[in-house]
Design a protein around this motif. Sequence first.
Motif, PDB file in Angstrom:
ATOM      1  N   TRP A 507       1.147  -1.146   0.094  1.00  0.00           N
ATOM      2  CA  TRP A 507       0.045  -0.265  -0.516  1.00  0.00           C
ATOM      3  C   TRP A 507       0.826   1.232  -0.258  1.00  0.00           C
ATOM      4  N   LEU A 508       2.006   0.876   0.924  1.00  0.00           N
ATOM      5  CA  LEU A 508       2.496   1.996   1.606  1.00  0.00           C
ATOM      6  C   LEU A 508       3.728   2.682  -0.575  1.00  0.00           C
ATOM      7  N   ILE A 509       3.558   1.980  -1.580  1.00  0.00           N
ATOM      8  CA  ILE A 509       4.329   2.096  -2.510  1.00  0.00           C
ATOM      9  C   ILE A 509       3.631   1.955  -3.561  1.00  0.00           C
ATOM     10  N   ILE A 510       1.900   2.166  -3.519  1.00  0.00           N
ATOM     11  CA  ILE A 510       1.176   2.476  -4.273  1.00  0.00           C
ATOM     12  C   ILE A 510       0.594   4.065  -4.157  1.00  0.00           C
ATOM     13  N   LYS A 511       0.543   3.762  -3.012  1.00  0.00           N
ATOM     14  CA  LYS A 511       0.171   5.701  -2.679  1.00  0.00           C
ATOM     15  C   LYS A 511       1.083   6.342  -2.927  1.00  0.00           C
ATOM     16  N   ALA A 512       2.808   6.108  -2.605  1.00  0.00           N
ATOM     17  CA  ALA A 512       3.315   7.006  -2.934  1.00  0.00           C
ATOM     18  C   ALA A 512       3.811   7.053  -4.548  1.00  0.00           C
ATOM     19  N   SER A 513       3.705   6.131  -5.559  1.00  0.00           N
ATOM     20  CA  SER A 513       3.623   6.992  -6.635  1.00  0.00           C
ATOM     21  C   SER A 513       2.703   7.586  -7.377  1.00  0.00           C
ATOM     22  N   TYR A 514       2.067   8.299  -6.371  1.00  0.00           N
ATOM     23  CA  TYR A 514       0.765   9.779  -6.579  1.00  0.00           C
ATOM     24  C   TYR A 514       1.072  10.510  -6.103  1.00  0.00           C
ATOM     25  N   HIS A 515       2.461  10.810  -5.745  1.00  0.00           N
ATOM     26  CA  HIS A 515       3.012  11.621  -5.293  1.00  0.00           C
ATOM     27  C   HIS A 515       2.152  12.066  -4.231  1.00  0.00           C
ATOM     28  N   PRO A 516       2.116  12.191  -2.750  1.00  0.00           N
ATOM     29  CA  PRO A 516       1.301  12.299  -1.940  1.00  0.00           C
ATOM     30  C   PRO A 516       2.524  13.739  -1.459  1.00  0.00           C
ATOM     31  N   VAL A 517       1.762  14.330   0.146  1.00  0.00           N
ATOM     32  CA  VAL A 517       2.215  15.046   1.181  1.00  0.00           C
ATOM     33  C   VAL A 517       2.946  13.830   1.570  1.00  0.00           C
TER      34      VAL A 517
END
Length: 709
Positions: A507-517
């Motif tokens: 989840w962390l990797i996929i979420k990070a791919s959207y360049h969040p804060v």
Amino acid sequence: SGSLSALATRGVSAAEPYLTRYVPALVLACVLPVMVLAVIVWTDPLSGLIVGLTLPLIPIFGVLVGLATRDQAASQWRAMSALAGHFLDVMKGLPTLVAFRRATAQSRVIASITDRYRRRTLETLRIAFASSAVLELVATISVALVAVIIGVRLAAGSVDLQTALVVLLLAPEAYWPLRRVGTEFHAAAEGTATLEATADLSRDVTRVGRDVTDCHLDRPERRLGMSLDGVGLTYPGRERPALAPVSATVPARGITAIVGPSGCGKSTLLATIAGLHETYAGSVELDGQTPAGGDEWRRRFAYLPQRPVFVSGTIADNLRLGAPEATESDLWRVLKRVALADRIADLPGGLGADLAEDGRSLSAGERARLALARVVLSGRSWILLDEPTAHLDPDTERIIADTVTDLARERAVVLVAHREALIDIADQVITLSAETPPAETVEAAAETAEMADESGVSAPTTTDSPATAHDSTATSEGSARRALWGSAVVGGLSWASGVALTALAGWLIIKASYHPVILTLVAAMVGVRTFGIARPVLRYLERLWSHDSALRLLARRRVQIYDALVPLVPGALPGRRGDVLASVVDDVDAVLDEELRVRLPFREYAVVAALAVLATTLIDPVAGAFTMATVLAAGAAFGIAYAGAARAENISVAVRARVSEQVVEATQTATERRMWQASEPVLDTLDDLAGAATRATTTAASASSLAKA
């Protein structure tokens, strides 16, 4: 013999996981991490640097903990050997213990020894499991470190999603072989101690005695007699000799009696002449030829110890020990010669009647005459008899004296005698003095106490053991099994932590791919670290808890079996002593294996499967249904492995009992078999049993492999 039986049964079982699980894991750990690291470096050099720096920590910690475990494993094996030896001694003396109402006290002693074995095992496992936990903790935190750093880089846009996923999927594979080595290490600890004990035993055997392989003794027509020149013997580690130097000449025919006070070395001299002590002072010449030792030398002698020894089998088997080619008419002829033919004919099966352990189916006088019949049948030219009429009635003594007189007309008879009936018929008397009283009894007791102290098991005394020792191992089966369920829940949570770690990292990797804060990822980062630490810690607690509970259950079962045997005395015990020994020392350990290798993993699987189905159903009912189908399929695979292992274990239990029986019997009759050159049958039997055990193990391994596939 009890220690050797434990080595041949429990020891071999301990060596198997070392050879089949630990060694392959070690080989894989040397190859796979290097390959995976190379791919990670090629894909993402920074992640490769992190993996490369953390990988060496695992073998370093493994070596440090392994050095501490080695001594603990040796101590555990000594405790197991002491348990086996003590229980075999108890089984030998059980009729005496029952007669003097001391059998119940031994129940407490067995409970105390078993509890010591439990504590020694836990001391070994505590360090071995700590090794596994440390390795898993380092590996898990390292993977979490890779996941968090690559997640941060992904959020910053310095790495693409494809590279991040490849690294995240490969990183655990770099650590997994090393973690597996740590997991299998506790299996290797006892196995290594077993292999070292076997190697030490082999070295001891090859060191004993002088080399007599080049000695060829023929049977000359002219018999010159025997010459003893300063023959003496001092046992290794003793200061006082067991036999002071003796010089004498023994004629080739007639009766020579060896007399003297008890403890002066009469039996030692007889055994030295027979070639059973191949290291001694002085020389023994027979018909002008030396040395005294080796099978070629022993083939000249028929030796009857003070206490007749019989091998397992029929009466005919025991008679043919020294004359394998003897016909049935030859057997009846020698039995008639010692006035035993009518008694044997009355037995069910006659010559084919099974001779119970130690010849219990015959009286003391009948055993003495049967052993003498074996000597007569052998046809060997030199007869050595150690107090053949000890503890016998006058009629039996007369029969044996008449037989000895007949033998002396054509052969040389050398006998140890205390009673006048044998001394009076002797043609020559050799008198040994008591100048050097033997100190073997006191020294042996001191050695026994020292060995007991080294093994951590005190020699049993005649006083009642403290009740606390019995109470500590008398935990009810119900509470032990409840504790096993509790450890299964902890183990399930450990596996669930691993699943949560994988899911959260993904989840962390996929979420990070959207360049969040970046702050939106902090909770996931903390969760990765939390589950990464929880997994090895919970696993460590589960393994210690489950093994302690199973060992308490095992200790309770051993005492129950012993208590069940006591009422059967003085009646017939089930099976031979080796069979009972295997049941109490080795087969009861199957309780441990069943609880820890069959039931506990299934319980943990049930916990993890229930959590997985619940979680996926809450997210997506369709996914939950698919997960349920997968769970059921995995359960079917487990059933395949269990069926194969159960069938193999049934065979293994029977094989272990037979192996223990054969080893105990062979050890206790070793001198007799050596004297009659009759070791091959028992070795052939053990070889056949080894083949049966191998086939059973292969069946279980095939079923397990199919289930894993």
